[in-house]
Design a protein around this motif. Structure first.
Motif, PDB file in Angstrom:
ATOM      1  N   MET A 186      -0.003  10.471   2.044  1.00 27.68           N
ATOM      2  CA  MET A 186      -0.237  11.366   3.177  1.00 27.68           C
ATOM      3  C   MET A 186       0.923  11.351   4.170  1.00 27.68           C
ATOM      4  N   MET A 187       1.957  10.567   3.864  1.00 28.78           N
ATOM      5  CA  MET A 187       3.107  10.497   4.773  1.00 28.78           C
ATOM      6  C   MET A 187       3.812  11.850   4.834  1.00 28.78           C
ATOM      7  N   ASN A 188       4.350  12.166   5.991  1.00 25.80           N
ATOM      8  CA  ASN A 188       5.010  13.455   6.201  1.00 25.80           C
ATOM      9  C   ASN A 188       6.524  13.392   6.059  1.00 25.80           C
ATOM     10  N   THR A 189       7.131  12.356   6.612  1.00 22.80           N
ATOM     11  CA  THR A 189       8.597  12.333   6.652  1.00 22.80           C
ATOM     12  C   THR A 189       9.162  11.592   5.434  1.00 22.80           C
ATOM     13  N   THR A 190      10.371  11.989   5.041  1.00 25.25           N
ATOM     14  CA  THR A 190      11.029  11.378   3.881  1.00 25.25           C
ATOM     15  C   THR A 190      11.245   9.883   4.113  1.00 25.25           C
ATOM     16  N   THR A 191      11.649   9.534   5.335  1.00 26.72           N
ATOM     17  CA  THR A 191      11.899   8.123   5.646  1.00 26.72           C
ATOM     18  C   THR A 191      10.621   7.303   5.487  1.00 26.72           C
ATOM     19  N   ALA A 192       9.506   7.816   5.976  1.00 25.76           N
ATOM     20  CA  ALA A 192       8.240   7.079   5.884  1.00 25.76           C
ATOM     21  C   ALA A 192       7.771   6.968   4.435  1.00 25.76           C
ATOM     22  N   LYS A 193       8.014   8.032   3.652  1.00 21.94           N
ATOM     23  CA  LYS A 193       7.588   7.984   2.241  1.00 21.94           C
ATOM     24  C   LYS A 193       8.257   6.827   1.515  1.00 21.94           C
ATOM     25  N   LYS A 194       9.549   6.612   1.801  1.00 18.70           N
ATOM     26  CA  LYS A 194      10.273   5.506   1.155  1.00 18.70           C
ATOM     27  C   LYS A 194       9.710   4.156   1.574  1.00 18.70           C
ATOM     28  N   ILE A 195       9.479   4.001   2.852  1.00 18.77           N
ATOM     29  CA  ILE A 195       8.959   2.720   3.356  1.00 18.77           C
ATOM     30  C   ILE A 195       7.559   2.480   2.787  1.00 18.77           C
ATOM     31  N   ALA A 196       6.767   3.560   2.714  1.00 11.18           N
ATOM     32  CA  ALA A 196       5.387   3.436   2.227  1.00 11.18           C
ATOM     33  C   ALA A 196       5.353   3.032   0.755  1.00 11.18           C
ATOM     34  N   THR A 197       6.319   3.488  -0.025  1.00  9.60           N
ATOM     35  CA  THR A 197       6.353   3.139  -1.442  1.00  9.60           C
ATOM     36  C   THR A 197       6.471   1.623  -1.616  1.00  9.60           C
ATOM     37  N   HIS A 198       7.330   1.017  -0.818  1.00 12.58           N
ATOM     38  CA  HIS A 198       7.473  -0.442  -0.870  1.00 12.58           C
ATOM     39  C   HIS A 198       6.191  -1.141  -0.401  1.00 12.58           C
ATOM     40  N   ARG A 199       5.649  -0.668   0.708  1.00 15.60           N
ATOM     41  CA  ARG A 199       4.458  -1.333   1.272  1.00 15.60           C
ATOM     42  C   ARG A 199       3.246  -1.182   0.355  1.00 15.60           C
ATOM     43  N   GLN A 200       3.194  -0.051  -0.365  1.00  9.40           N
ATOM     44  CA  GLN A 200       2.097   0.154  -1.329  1.00  9.40           C
ATOM     45  C   GLN A 200       2.140  -0.933  -2.403  1.00  9.40           C
ATOM     46  N   GLN A 201       3.363  -1.222  -2.867  1.00 12.17           N
ATOM     47  CA  GLN A 201       3.506  -2.220  -3.924  1.00 12.17           C
ATOM     48  C   GLN A 201       3.057  -3.600  -3.416  1.00 12.17           C
ATOM     49  N   VAL A 202       3.360  -3.885  -2.169  1.00 14.05           N
ATOM     50  CA  VAL A 202       2.925  -5.157  -1.569  1.00 14.05           C
ATOM     51  C   VAL A 202       1.393  -5.252  -1.615  1.00 14.05           C
ATOM     52  N   MET A 203       0.721  -4.154  -1.280  1.00 15.47           N
ATOM     53  CA  MET A 203      -0.759  -4.169  -1.293  1.00 15.47           C
ATOM     54  C   MET A 203      -1.295  -4.267  -2.718  1.00 15.47           C
ATOM     55  N   LEU A 204      -0.670  -3.524  -3.636  1.00 13.13           N
ATOM     56  CA  LEU A 204      -1.152  -3.554  -5.026  1.00 13.13           C
ATOM     57  C   LEU A 204      -0.993  -4.951  -5.621  1.00 13.13           C
ATOM     58  N   ASN A 205       0.144  -5.598  -5.325  1.00 12.15           N
ATOM     59  CA  ASN A 205       0.344  -6.972  -5.814  1.00 12.15           C
ATOM     60  C   ASN A 205      -0.718  -7.900  -5.247  1.00 12.15           C
ATOM     61  N   TYR A 206      -0.964  -7.746  -3.953  1.00 10.87           N
ATOM     62  CA  TYR A 206      -1.969  -8.574  -3.291  1.00 10.87           C
ATOM     63  C   TYR A 206      -3.350  -8.375  -3.935  1.00 10.87           C
ATOM     64  N   LEU A 207      -3.713  -7.112  -4.178  1.00  4.35           N
ATOM     65  CA  LEU A 207      -5.043  -6.836  -4.746  1.00  4.35           C
ATOM     66  C   LEU A 207      -5.159  -7.364  -6.175  1.00  4.35           C
ATOM     67  N   ASP A 208      -4.081  -7.243  -6.942  1.00  6.35           N
ATOM     68  CA  ASP A 208      -4.073  -7.809  -8.304  1.00  6.35           C
ATOM     69  C   ASP A 208      -4.328  -9.308  -8.258  1.00  6.35           C
ATOM     70  N   GLU A 209      -3.583  -9.975  -7.389  1.00  6.37           N
ATOM     71  CA  GLU A 209      -3.744 -11.421  -7.241  1.00  6.37           C
ATOM     72  C   GLU A 209      -5.169 -11.756  -6.816  1.00  6.37           C
ATOM     73  N   PHE A 210      -5.655 -10.990  -5.845  1.00  3.54           N
ATOM     74  CA  PHE A 210      -6.995 -11.250  -5.308  1.00  3.54           C
ATOM     75  C   PHE A 210      -8.038 -11.198  -6.425  1.00  3.54           C
ATOM     76  N   HIS A 211      -7.994 -10.109  -7.213  1.00  2.91           N
ATOM     77  CA  HIS A 211      -9.009  -9.948  -8.266  1.00  2.91           C
ATOM     78  C   HIS A 211      -8.847 -11.005  -9.353  1.00  2.91           C
ATOM     79  N   ALA A 212      -7.597 -11.340  -9.676  1.00  2.00           N
ATOM     80  CA  ALA A 212      -7.374 -12.366 -10.697  1.00  2.00           C
ATOM     81  C   ALA A 212      -7.926 -13.713 -10.227  1.00  2.00           C
ATOM     82  N   GLU A 213      -7.663 -14.040  -8.978  1.00  3.05           N
ATOM     83  CA  GLU A 213      -8.170 -15.313  -8.447  1.00  3.05           C
ATOM     84  C   GLU A 213      -9.703 -15.284  -8.342  1.00  3.05           C
ATOM     85  N   TRP A 214     -10.229 -14.112  -7.945  1.00  4.46           N
ATOM     86  CA  TRP A 214     -11.694 -13.970  -7.828  1.00  4.46           C
ATOM     87  C   TRP A 214     -12.371 -14.300  -9.159  1.00  4.46           C
TER      88      TRP A 214
END
Ligand code: ADP
Ligand code: NI
Length: 218
Positions: A186-214
């Motif tokens: 849902m990001m509008n600006t090109t700069t934010a889209k790039k930053i969001a791509t990295h931050r998304q991966q941080v969340m996905l990694n965290y969720l993977d770890e969370f479910h694996a540990e669960w």
């Protein structure tokens, strides 16, 4: 009146409204949104002055924080006039902060924002994702006595604004599925889209770890 003095006035206003906040909209959130709005404005070749002003003010009329939204708006407009913002600037600022929250987009009323609005909304959303976003979700969930996770409670999608505001039975982990993982697209600006791509991966990694540990898989 100098721009630096106008910025100082606006910062003081935000501090007076938000310094006691316990809903995750405290001054630390505002300061991060200000820093990111400045970065995004520079990335988009936009004068950072109005993005910074709107970032300072973006939560000062939120219904979660003030008892009367229309009084809060009038008070803010009067304050901006006193501090010599012109009519165009005030219109732009008010338009941005009236339309900034995620909930406004949930039931499909996607409002086309000015470039200033796009920058501040992107900056606000960036603060809800990545490592900071994970921390804020846990902080909020703890404060609201949510469970960390419950596999029996399924994430809900396409909620109306009302449903989203009155969620019962929310878990911290479901909040990622229901809201946080959607923000990247849902990001509008090109700069934010790039930053969001990295931050998304941080969340996905965290969720993977969370479910694996669960599931005692790791
Ligand atoms: P905004 O007004 O910025 O859209 P909210 O008040 O909805 O923000 O949320 C403030 C912070 O708390 C955000 O980082 C958001 O992701 C998080 N949050 C909101 N609702 C929940 C929830 N039910 N469970 C966990 N975190 C939440
Ligand atoms: Ni905010």
């Amino acid at each position: 009146m100098k721009r630096a003095d106008q910025l100082a006035a606006v910062k003081k206003y935000a501090l007076s409204k938000l310094s006691h906040d316990k809903t995750g909209h405290g001054m630390d959130h505002i300061n991060r949104v200000v820093r990111m709005s400045k970065r995004l404005a520079i990335g988009e070749n936009v004068d950072p002055f109005l993005p910074i002003v709107a970032a300072y003010l973006h939560d000062t009329i939120d219904e979660k924080l003030v008892t009367n939204v229309s009084t809060a708006k009038q008070e803010l407009v009067a304050y901006l006039q006193e501090n010599k913002f012109n009519a165009d600037q005030i219109n732009n600022i008010m338009n941005v902060i009236n339309n900034i929250s995620f909930a406004h987009t949930l039931d499909g009323e996607q409002i086309k924002l000015s470039i200033v609005g796009q920058i501040v909304r992107d900056a606000d959303w960036l603060d809800a994702i990545g490592a900071i976003g994970i921390t804020r979700a846990i902080y909020y969930g703890g404060g609201h006595h949510e469970k960390i996770y419950d596999p029996a409670i399924k994430p809900r999608h396409n909620m109306s604004r009302e449903e989203y505001r009155n969620l019962a039975n929310e878990t911290i982990i479901n909040h990622f599925d229901e809201k946080l993982l959607h923000l990247k697209d849902m990001m509008n600006t090109t700069t934010a889209k790039k930053i969001a791509t990295h931050r998304q991966q941080v969340m996905l990694n965290y969720l993977d770890e969370f479910h694996a540990e669960w599931n005692a898989e790791k």
